[in-house]
Design an enzyme around this catalytic site. Structure first.
Site, PDB file in Angstrom:
ATOM      1  N   ALA A  66       0.848  -1.179   0.000  1.00  0.00           N
ATOM      2  CA  ALA A  66       0.000   0.000   0.000  1.00  0.00           C
ATOM      3  C   ALA A  66       0.889   1.236   0.000  1.00  0.00           C
ATOM      4  CB  ALA A  66      -0.875   0.003   1.246  1.00  0.00           C
ATOM      5  N   GLY A 105       0.574  -5.233   0.559  1.00  0.00           N
ATOM      6  CA  GLY A 105      -0.607  -5.267  -0.304  1.00  0.00           C
ATOM      7  C   GLY A 105      -0.310  -5.830  -1.681  1.00  0.00           C
ATOM      8  N   GLU A 108      -0.543  -9.417  -1.286  1.00  0.00           N
ATOM      9  CA  GLU A 108      -1.967  -9.723  -1.032  1.00  0.00           C
ATOM     10  C   GLU A 108      -2.783  -9.667  -2.329  1.00  0.00           C
ATOM     11  OE1 GLU A 108      -2.907  -8.281   3.444  1.00  0.00           O
ATOM     12  OE2 GLU A 108      -1.950  -6.770   2.160  1.00  0.00           O
ATOM     13  N   GLU A 128       4.376  -5.744   7.069  1.00  0.00           N
ATOM     14  CA  GLU A 128       3.557  -4.736   7.755  1.00  0.00           C
ATOM     15  C   GLU A 128       3.931  -4.597   9.237  1.00  0.00           C
ATOM     16  OE1 GLU A 128       1.043  -5.930   4.197  1.00  0.00           O
ATOM     17  OE2 GLU A 128       2.525  -6.837   5.513  1.00  0.00           O
TER      18      GLU A 128
HETATM   19  N1  T1G Z   1       4.620   3.507   0.163  1.00  0.00           N
HETATM   20  C1  T1G Z   1       5.108   4.737  -0.149  1.00  0.00           C
HETATM   21  N2  T1G Z   1       6.417   4.998  -0.482  1.00  0.00           N
HETATM   22  C2  T1G Z   1       7.234   3.944  -0.506  1.00  0.00           C
HETATM   23  C3  T1G Z   1       6.801   2.628  -0.183  1.00  0.00           C
HETATM   24  C4  T1G Z   1       5.428   2.430   0.157  1.00  0.00           C
HETATM   25  N3  T1G Z   1       4.932   1.224   0.449  1.00  0.00           N
HETATM   26  N4  T1G Z   1       7.868   1.807  -0.277  1.00  0.00           N
HETATM   27  C5  T1G Z   1       8.909   2.576  -0.653  1.00  0.00           C
HETATM   28  N5  T1G Z   1       8.539   3.848  -0.789  1.00  0.00           N
HETATM   29  C6  T1G Z   1       9.381   4.979  -1.219  1.00  0.00           C
HETATM   30  C7  T1G Z   1      10.491   5.297  -0.219  1.00  0.00           C
HETATM   31  O1  T1G Z   1      10.040   6.163   0.774  1.00  0.00           O
HETATM   32  C8  T1G Z   1      11.541   5.939  -1.124  1.00  0.00           C
HETATM   33  O2  T1G Z   1      11.138   7.255  -1.359  1.00  0.00           O
HETATM   34  C9  T1G Z   1      11.396   5.159  -2.413  1.00  0.00           C
HETATM   35  O3  T1G Z   1      10.082   4.572  -2.376  1.00  0.00           O
HETATM   36  C10 T1G Z   1      12.388   4.056  -2.554  1.00  0.00           C
HETATM   37  O4  T1G Z   1      12.358   3.258  -1.384  1.00  0.00           O
HETATM   38  C11 T1G Z   1      -2.753  -3.453   2.886  1.00  0.00           C
HETATM   39  C12 T1G Z   1      -1.357  -1.863   4.570  1.00  0.00           C
HETATM   40  C13 T1G Z   1      10.281  -1.826  -1.643  1.00  0.00           C
HETATM   41  C14 T1G Z   1      12.105  -3.046  -0.520  1.00  0.00           C
HETATM   42  O5  T1G Z   1       6.345  -2.121   3.975  1.00  0.00           O
HETATM   43  O6  T1G Z   1      10.565  -2.132   2.054  1.00  0.00           O
HETATM   44  O7  T1G Z   1       0.821  -2.943   2.187  1.00  0.00           O
HETATM   45  O8  T1G Z   1      13.000   8.405  -0.273  1.00  0.00           O
HETATM   46  O9  T1G Z   1      14.715   3.736  -0.624  1.00  0.00           O
HETATM   47  O10 T1G Z   1      15.953   0.280  -0.811  1.00  0.00           O
HETATM   48  O11 T1G Z   1      -1.592  -5.045   4.041  1.00  0.00           O
HETATM   49  O12 T1G Z   1      11.141   0.493  -0.060  1.00  0.00           O
HETATM   50  O13 T1G Z   1      13.049   8.012  -2.724  1.00  0.00           O
HETATM   51  O14 T1G Z   1      11.391   9.632  -1.722  1.00  0.00           O
HETATM   52  O15 T1G Z   1      13.328   1.920   0.440  1.00  0.00           O
HETATM   53  O16 T1G Z   1      15.149  -0.192  -3.154  1.00  0.00           O
HETATM   54  C15 T1G Z   1       3.875  -2.782   3.061  1.00  0.00           C
HETATM   55  C16 T1G Z   1       8.095  -0.845   2.132  1.00  0.00           C
HETATM   56  C17 T1G Z   1       3.130  -1.504   3.104  1.00  0.00           C
HETATM   57  C18 T1G Z   1       7.402  -2.106   1.853  1.00  0.00           C
HETATM   58  C19 T1G Z   1      12.591  -0.993  -1.890  1.00  0.00           C
HETATM   59  N6  T1G Z   1       5.071  -2.615   2.256  1.00  0.00           N
HETATM   60  N7  T1G Z   1       9.171  -0.575   1.202  1.00  0.00           N
HETATM   61  O17 T1G Z   1      13.737  -0.736  -1.160  1.00  0.00           O
HETATM   62  O18 T1G Z   1      14.166   1.684  -1.914  1.00  0.00           O
HETATM   63  S1  T1G Z   1       1.737  -1.644   4.152  1.00  0.00           S
HETATM   64  C20 T1G Z   1       6.236  -2.276   2.795  1.00  0.00           C
HETATM   65  C21 T1G Z   1      10.344  -1.246   1.267  1.00  0.00           C
HETATM   66  C22 T1G Z   1       0.630  -2.602   3.287  1.00  0.00           C
HETATM   67  C23 T1G Z   1      -1.416  -3.940   3.272  1.00  0.00           C
HETATM   68  C24 T1G Z   1      -0.605  -2.988   4.049  1.00  0.00           C
HETATM   69  C25 T1G Z   1      11.413  -0.806   0.329  1.00  0.00           C
HETATM   70  C26 T1G Z   1      11.549  -1.688  -0.935  1.00  0.00           C
HETATM   71  P1  T1G Z   1      12.186   8.383  -1.519  1.00  0.00           P
HETATM   72  P2  T1G Z   1      13.708   2.655  -0.759  1.00  0.00           P
HETATM   73  P3  T1G Z   1      14.865   0.233  -1.795  1.00  0.00           P
END
Ligand code: T1G
Length: 694
Positions: A66, A105, A108, A128
């Site tokens: 998400a 998500g 999912e 999450e």
């Molecule tokens: N939402 C918004 N921005 C995100 C994002 C996300 N999920 N993931 C990454 N970014 C932005 C981050 O802030 C950065 O921005 C840029 O992307 C690159 O990220 C319904 C509710 C995917 C492994 O927890 O683990 O789904 O600083 O530097 O090292 O159940 O990002 O460049 O402006 O980290 O290559 C669950 C979170 C969400 C994954 C890539 N998902 N992201 O790593 O790049 S909750 C996560 C990561 C959810 C559902 C629920 C990592 C990555 P900027 P980065 P990276």
């Protein structure tokens, strides 16, 4: 190719509809993606020419979850569930084509597809819990149905991803493909249609759940196993309860329970703090005066000076990342000792199944010991990790300045000494930088990268990127005594040691900080480090409390006694009344009046000085931004992530309240300047602002 929304396209290739998501940087499930998926799959379902659908993403990854930035805002457009329902209930097979990281998500959504194919390098996870929430789009219900209850529980409570091989082995994906992913996925979808394969709806498969029904020990065992690591966090237990619901309730009832738990968590202070930490870590990578395109030096070989605890641990990080390391020591036996510790560390990891025997051998083969510093001439980066003596370090940097090739980066692992002074003898101060690792260096995530007055952009950019490559969280800090972390720790130490002379006992202080969420209180930490650091038995005459403890043979865990007694078997620590009376006597001798001190005051007297020091650090520009200070404390000093960090926490209390309380302590302590609020803190408090407003 039809643009369904600004980030989702639909193209029909033969009898297969290809839905492409393109929402950089990580294809997060923002509104355009949700609406686009819903609309594109709906159109594909209604198109008579289409017999199957493939969902694929452009860019570096499949949907990584998400859009975290949307949390806390009123939902707009289609909800993720609506997109999932139109996919899962499709009468035509839907295939997810996965590369990069299918997370949260994103996974999912893939679990609502009838088939999943992926490239070899793809990874899969529901992280999450790291954001203080749980998989709120059916992940707690669908993942256990595919990979089994135990695997699903460990994946969701750790938040760590698995690789494609394991995903294939557990049935999470149906095939690993190579070459052009879209083409291979379309071919796979065509095969599914030709073979008339069934529409596998994960929500309808119950075998794995049936296998776990009536076995509460699965859940109890897991709860026990994660208790220590997840102490204080709300999300892990909620995840376990959702999986219990999956096993014991019908799908629709259990998914309602999941959504209730999700809503509770996503609005919780813990999740707000953990989401703050997520973005704070990413912010820390951004150095205002070192642009993203600053040329970096290639790091193909690393040299390390000193094979002690730090040198050995540091070398493992590079060997783990595939970078060969040359370690230099002055004497053969010190070198042998250091390398044998490294081998033992790897053997322990292998015995716990964290690495294979093959990995162990490969990594050890990358670490090479020598006795001659000249052999570092060809290294791209050299890290000095000898004991904290300025003359010795300057000697080494003088030599490195002569020996190392042009362009090499020269780093010191000092935890407190002046990088500028060290750089001044190197002949190339622009290449000198501090790389302050934390012990154990192969485990602790944090690196304080210390920029000297003349450290060049290339050295900074290279080290920031390298830190990420070796799996560390890096924060760039300026030169001052103790940099950011130790400088604030010192302020807490001063007060914690004063507190036990004023009436609190070491175990009271430790209990308060332990209950706050630190893995250990200060006095247990002093015992672990050893009370005799810097102690000289020849000259010691009971000047300080520590001297008296050391003279009594209570030098910490290593002697089985310090502030606490230690069980020789379990290392369990227990308070020692003899220490309490020693402290009372010492305080009496110093004329310090004892008084009752409650837990709240203990917490404030320990943490408010850290907040005050943080303000001074920002005033002096030692930290680039307030959130960097939190990244240091959460990743290097055990500050509980669900409290965001000292700066985030201070803002949640209100800086005006902190300043007022500090002034009370100042009065209580006879005008002690220690409690004088920093100018910045006073200003923000006066203006009713927080660090977040800076
Ligand atoms: N939402 C918004 N921005 C995100 C994002 C996300 N999920 N993931 C990454 N970014 C932005 C981050 O802030 C950065 O921005 C840029 O992307 C690159 O990220 C319904 C509710 C995917 C492994 O927890 O683990 O789904 O600083 O530097 O090292 O159940 O990002 O460049 O402006 O980290 O290559 C669950 C979170 C969400 C994954 C890539 N998902 N992201 O790593 O790049 S909750 C996560 C990561 C959810 C559902 C629920 C990592 C990555 P900027 P980065 P990276």
């Amino acid at each position: 190719m039809t643009a369904i929304t600004d980030v989702v396209d639909l193209e029909v290739r033969g009898k297969i509809a290809l839905v492409t998501v393109d929402n950089p940087p990580v294809n997060a499930l923002a509104r355009g993606v949700r609406d686009g998926l819903f609309e594109a799959v709906t159109q594909a379902r209604e198109d008579a020419a289409v017999e199957a659908v493939v969902i694929v993403c452009k860019g570096r990854t499949f949907i990584a979850g998400a859009d975290i930035r949307e949390f806390g805002r009123p939902p707009e457009g289609k909800l993720i569930f609506e997109a999932q329902d139109v996919i899962e209930s499709s009468p035509k097979p839907v295939v997810a084509a996965i590369h990069g990281t299918a997370l949260g998500g994103g996974l999912e959504v893939a679990l609502c597809c009838h088939y999943r194919v992926a490239v070899e390098s793809a990874r899969f996870g529901l992280p999450e819990v790291k954001l203080g929430i749980l998989p709120g789009a059916g992940g707690t219900q669908r993942l256990p149905r595919v990979v089994g209850v135990e695997k699903a529980l460990s994946m969701m409570t750790s938040g760590d991803p698995i690789g494609a091989d394991e995903a294939l082995a557990t049935g999470l994906i149906d095939a690993i493909v190579s070459g052009d992913l879209s083409e291979r996925a379309v071919a796979y979808a065509e095969q599914v249609v030709e073979e008339g394969r069934p529409l596998e709806k994960v929500r309808e498969s119950n075998d794995e759940l049936d296998a776990a029904r009536g076995k509460p020990e699965i859940f109890d065992g897991l709860r026990k196993g994660i208790a220590r690591k997840t102490r204080g966090f709300l999300a892990p237990e909620a995840i376990v309860q959702c999986v219990e619901a999956a096993v014991n309730l019908p799908f629709d009832e259990a998914i309602r329970f999941e959504r209730e738990q999700f809503v509770k968590l996503v609005t919780s202070h813990q999740s707000i703090a953990q989401r703050y930490c997520f973005f704070a870590e990413r912010q820390a990578n951004k150095i205002p005066d070192v642009p993203k395109d600053t040329p970096q030096r290639p790091i193909r070989r690393v040299g390390i000076i000193g094979a002690g605890t730090m040198g050995g641990g540091i070398s493992m990080n590079f060997a783990n990342a595939g970078i060969p390391v040359t370690i230099v020591e002055a004497k053969q036996e010190a070198l042998d000792r250091g390398l044998s510790v490294v081998r033992r560390n790897y053997e322990r990891s292998a015995s716990r199944g964290r690495i294979s025997q093959h990995d162990l051998e490969e990594r050890l083969a990358r670490i090479h010991g020598v006795l001659d510093i000249e052999l570092l001439a060809d290294c791209d980066l050299v890290i000095e990790a000898v004991f904290e003596n300025m003359d010795l370090k300057k000697d080494i940097f003088r030599k490195l300045g002569d020996v190392c090739k042009n362009g090499a980066i020269l780093a010191s692992n000092t935890s407190a000494l002046d990088i500028n002074e060290i750089a001044s003898v190197s002949g190339r101060p622009e290449a000198v930088i501090g790389l302050h690792f934390f012990s154990p260096a192969n485990v602790m995530k944090l690196i304080e990268i210390v920029r000297g007055n003349e450290t060049g952009g290339a050295a900074i950019a290279t080290c920031m990127a390298l830190a990420k490559k070796i799996g560390k969280v890096a924060v760039l800090v300026g030169v001052c005594r103790g940099f950011v972390g130790n400088r604030m720790l010192f302020a807490r130490t001063v007060q914690s040691e004063k507190l036990i002379l004023q009436g609190a006992l070491p175990w009271d202080v430790d209990r308060v900080l332990y209950d706050f969420g630190f893995p250990m209180g200060p006095f247990a930490m002093y015992d672990l480090a050893g009370l005799d650091i810097g102690w000289n038995p020849k000259t010691s005459r009971g000047e300080t409390l520590r001297n008296r403890l050391c003279e009594m043979g209570r030098r910490g865990q290593k002697t089985g006694a310090g502030y606490y007694n230690y069980d020789p078997e379990t290392r369990e620590h227990t308070p020692e009344p003899e220490v309490a009376s020693l402290i009372r006597d010492y305080a009496k001798e110093k004329g310090i009046a004892l008084r009752d001190i409650d837990d709240e005051e203990i917490l404030q007297r320990c943490l408010f000085p850290m907040v005050n020091e943080a303000a001074k650090i920002l005033e002096e520009g030692i930290a680039i931004r307030p959130s960097d200070i939190d990244v240091v404390w959460v990743n290097g000093y055990g500050w509980p992530q669900y409290r965001g960090g000292p700066v985030f926490w201070a803002d949640s209390l209100g800086l005006d309240a902190i300043v007022a309380r500090m002034k009370e302590f100042q009065e209580q302590d006879g005008g002690d300047r220690f409690w004088q609020p920093a100018a910045l803190l006073e200003q923000l408090a006066r203006e009713g602002k927080g660090f977040k407003d800076l």
